[in-house]
Design an enzyme around this catalytic site. Structure first.
Site, PDB file in Angstrom:
ATOM      1  N   PHE A 122      21.620   0.022 -62.287  1.00 58.73           N
ATOM      2  CA  PHE A 122      22.469  -0.657 -61.296  1.00 58.73           C
ATOM      3  C   PHE A 122      22.558  -2.137 -61.657  1.00 58.73           C
ATOM      4  CE2 PHE A 122      23.405  -2.933 -57.362  1.00 58.73           C
ATOM      5  CZ  PHE A 122      24.534  -2.239 -56.952  1.00 58.73           C
ATOM      6  N   ASP A 137      18.332  -7.239 -66.890  1.00 53.15           N
ATOM      7  CA  ASP A 137      18.736  -7.479 -65.513  1.00 53.15           C
ATOM      8  C   ASP A 137      17.469  -7.470 -64.661  1.00 53.15           C
ATOM      9  OD1 ASP A 137      19.483  -7.312 -62.875  1.00 53.15           O
ATOM     10  OD2 ASP A 137      21.073  -5.829 -63.212  1.00 53.15           O
ATOM     11  N   LYS A 163      18.431 -11.941 -56.057  1.00 57.95           N
ATOM     12  CA  LYS A 163      17.600 -11.432 -54.961  1.00 57.95           C
ATOM     13  C   LYS A 163      16.461 -12.382 -54.553  1.00 57.95           C
ATOM     14  CE  LYS A 163      18.885  -6.621 -54.719  1.00 57.95           C
ATOM     15  NZ  LYS A 163      19.415  -5.862 -55.835  1.00 57.95           N
TER      16      LYS A 163
HETATM   17  C1  LIG Z   1      20.807  -5.742 -56.323  1.00 58.79           C
HETATM   18  C2  LIG Z   1      20.990  -5.683 -57.784  1.00 58.79           C
HETATM   19  C3  LIG Z   1      22.142  -6.229 -58.399  1.00 58.79           C
HETATM   20  C4  LIG Z   1      23.299  -6.781 -57.608  1.00 58.79           C
HETATM   21  O1  LIG Z   1      22.970  -7.947 -56.926  1.00 58.79           O
HETATM   22  P1  LIG Z   1      23.962  -8.501 -55.791  1.00 58.79           P
HETATM   23  O2  LIG Z   1      23.321  -9.785 -55.357  1.00 58.79           O
HETATM   24  O3  LIG Z   1      24.040  -7.458 -54.733  1.00 58.79           O
HETATM   25  O4  LIG Z   1      25.271  -8.710 -56.441  1.00 58.79           O
HETATM   26  C5  LIG Z   1      22.207  -6.218 -59.781  1.00 58.79           C
HETATM   27  N1  LIG Z   1      21.211  -5.700 -60.515  1.00 58.79           N
HETATM   28  C6  LIG Z   1      20.099  -5.170 -59.960  1.00 58.79           C
HETATM   29  C7  LIG Z   1      19.024  -4.642 -60.848  1.00 58.79           C
HETATM   30  C8  LIG Z   1      19.964  -5.123 -58.584  1.00 58.79           C
HETATM   31  O5  LIG Z   1      18.878  -4.568 -58.035  1.00 58.79           O
END
Ligand SMILES: *Cc1c(COP(=O)(O)O)cnc(C)c1O
Length: 401
Positions: free
Chosen positions: A136, A221, A250
């Protein structure tokens, strides 16, 4: 004006299905709703509230900066953003920082940078981006396409191209997919939304080696795994494998929206003036709060505390599971844990979440088969203990029907 949960259905786009209560106040790892009902927070705003709710030092920083300077745009620089960038580069492999407002935006910048870097150094044909199934990376069209879940990316017309997916932890599949056409590999060094899946050591090291072999950039990421969540400032530090680009969001703002892309000086050069940007990115208010959150998290007390608290969680969940036999294992690391449901409870993670809420506990799911906990890194031990007691009542409720 009086608003209730019903108002949501009347005025909001129906892309979410929030819980039935409306939280109004939070202190540390406790939250209260409109009715005054109290909850213990194991959800942490989806791995965001790294220091709990309304941490006094974050509140003080927010007030102080709020009376000084809120916003300028990228036409001017500002002190909080430069200080935060300096601290992030001092603390990591990175030498350059780009600020955004969310995880998706940080990833969008990372992907655009990787494509531009490949174009600058190797020409147009090096455009393939490889990522992993169940991964994700956010909800912009580029990031959601790179994410490995068709359910999120389909149905919006033609997708950005040259993106391929292989199974996580399958090194030979990655090897087969890669060539000198590969521009970048994007991965979570601990898959979050996909079910709290850790990479094997052999896999991450192999991914790094394949990227080196094919002159492809490795993008980690760390939007969910970063900022102390695994007991390391960033998960890559615990793995001993360094990416070329890292994204963080986050937990970075402790609840204030901010994202960042970190990279080396050499790679950063491909984003020249005008190539990419954001009106709010590097906003002084967001950067001041994030700087304070980073100062607090990046200390031995907090990072070592994460591993002690992980042990408390694992012990407590094991005791519950010995009694009720619902989980196959507890996955993840630090304050990012997933309880994987066994065959008997397959597909029912949401039932556990709903039962938890009814018993005064906020938690999360990661797919249909995993109950996820992503609490504050400084959640008091008493709150862990009491939260797990509430969780046990929720488990008993689901097990006994
Ligand atoms: C939550 C998340 C995102 C997206 O972040 P947003 O602030 O909602 O755009 C991207 N990568 C990972 C691994 C995530 O957990």
């Amino acid at each position: 004006m009086q608003v209730t949960r019903k108002t949501f259905d009347e005025v909001m786009v129906p892309n979410y299905n929030p819980a039935s209560m409306v939280p109004v106040k939070g202190v540390g790892s406790r939250v209260w709703d409109q009715e005054g009902t109290e909850y213990i927070d194991f959800a942490g705003g989806i791995a965001v509230n790294v220091l709990g709710h309304c941490h006094p030092e974050l509140v003080a920083t927010l007030k102080e900066q709020g009376e000084k300077l809120w916003h300028l745009s990228n036409v001017f620089t500002n002190e909080p953003s430069m200080r935060l960038a300096k601290k992030l580069t001092d603390a990591t492999f990175a030498e350059r920082v780009y600020f955004a407002n969310s995880g998706a935006e940080a990833n969008e910048a990372a992907l655009k940078l990787a494509r531009r870097f490949a174009l600058d150094h190797f020409g147009e044909s090096k455009d393939q981006i490889i990522s992993f199934k169940q991964g994700f990376h956010g909800r912009t069209f580029f990031t959601v396409t790179v994410g490995g879940q068709a359910a999120y990316s389909d149905g919006f017309g033609p997708k950005p191209g040259a993106i391929d997916h292989v199974d996580y932890n399958d090194l030979s599949a990655l090897e087969a997919a890669m060539s000198d056409r590969t521009c970048a590999v994007m991965m979570e060094p601990l898959q979050g939304e996909g079910g709290i899946i850790s990479p094997t050591q052999e896999f991450v090291e192999g991914v790094r080696a394949l990227c080196d072999k094919h002159n492809a950039l490795l993008i980690f990421d760390e939007v969910q795994s970063g900022v102390g969540r695994t007991g390391h400032l960033y998960a890559y530090m615990g793995l001993g494998v360094t990416p070329d680009i890292l994204t963080t969001a986050k937990s970075l703002g402790g609840g204030f929206p901010i994202g960042a892309m970190l990279t080396t000086e050499e790679i950063a050069k491909s984003l020249k003036p005008g190539t990419h940007g954001s009106t709010y990115g590097g906003n002084p208010l967001a950067c001041a709060v994030a700087e304070k959150a980073l100062d607090i998290v990046n200390t031995p007390e907090v990072l070592e505390g994460v591993l002690k608290k992980e042990a408390l969680f694992r012990e407590g969940i094991k005791a519950i599971n010995d009694k009720y036999k619902v989980f196959t294992e507890v996955r993840g690391k630090g304050m990012l844990l997933g309880c994987a449901l066994n065959e008997d409870y397959k597909g029912r993670a949401r039932d556990f979440l709903v039962a938890s809420a009814a018993n005064g506990l906020m938690c999360l799911v990661a797919g249909a088969n995993v109950v996820r906990f992503a609490p504050s890194l400084v959640i008091p031990d008493e709150d862990i203990k009491e939260g797990l007691e509430r969780f046990e009542r929720a488990v008993a409720h689901v097990v006994n029907g």
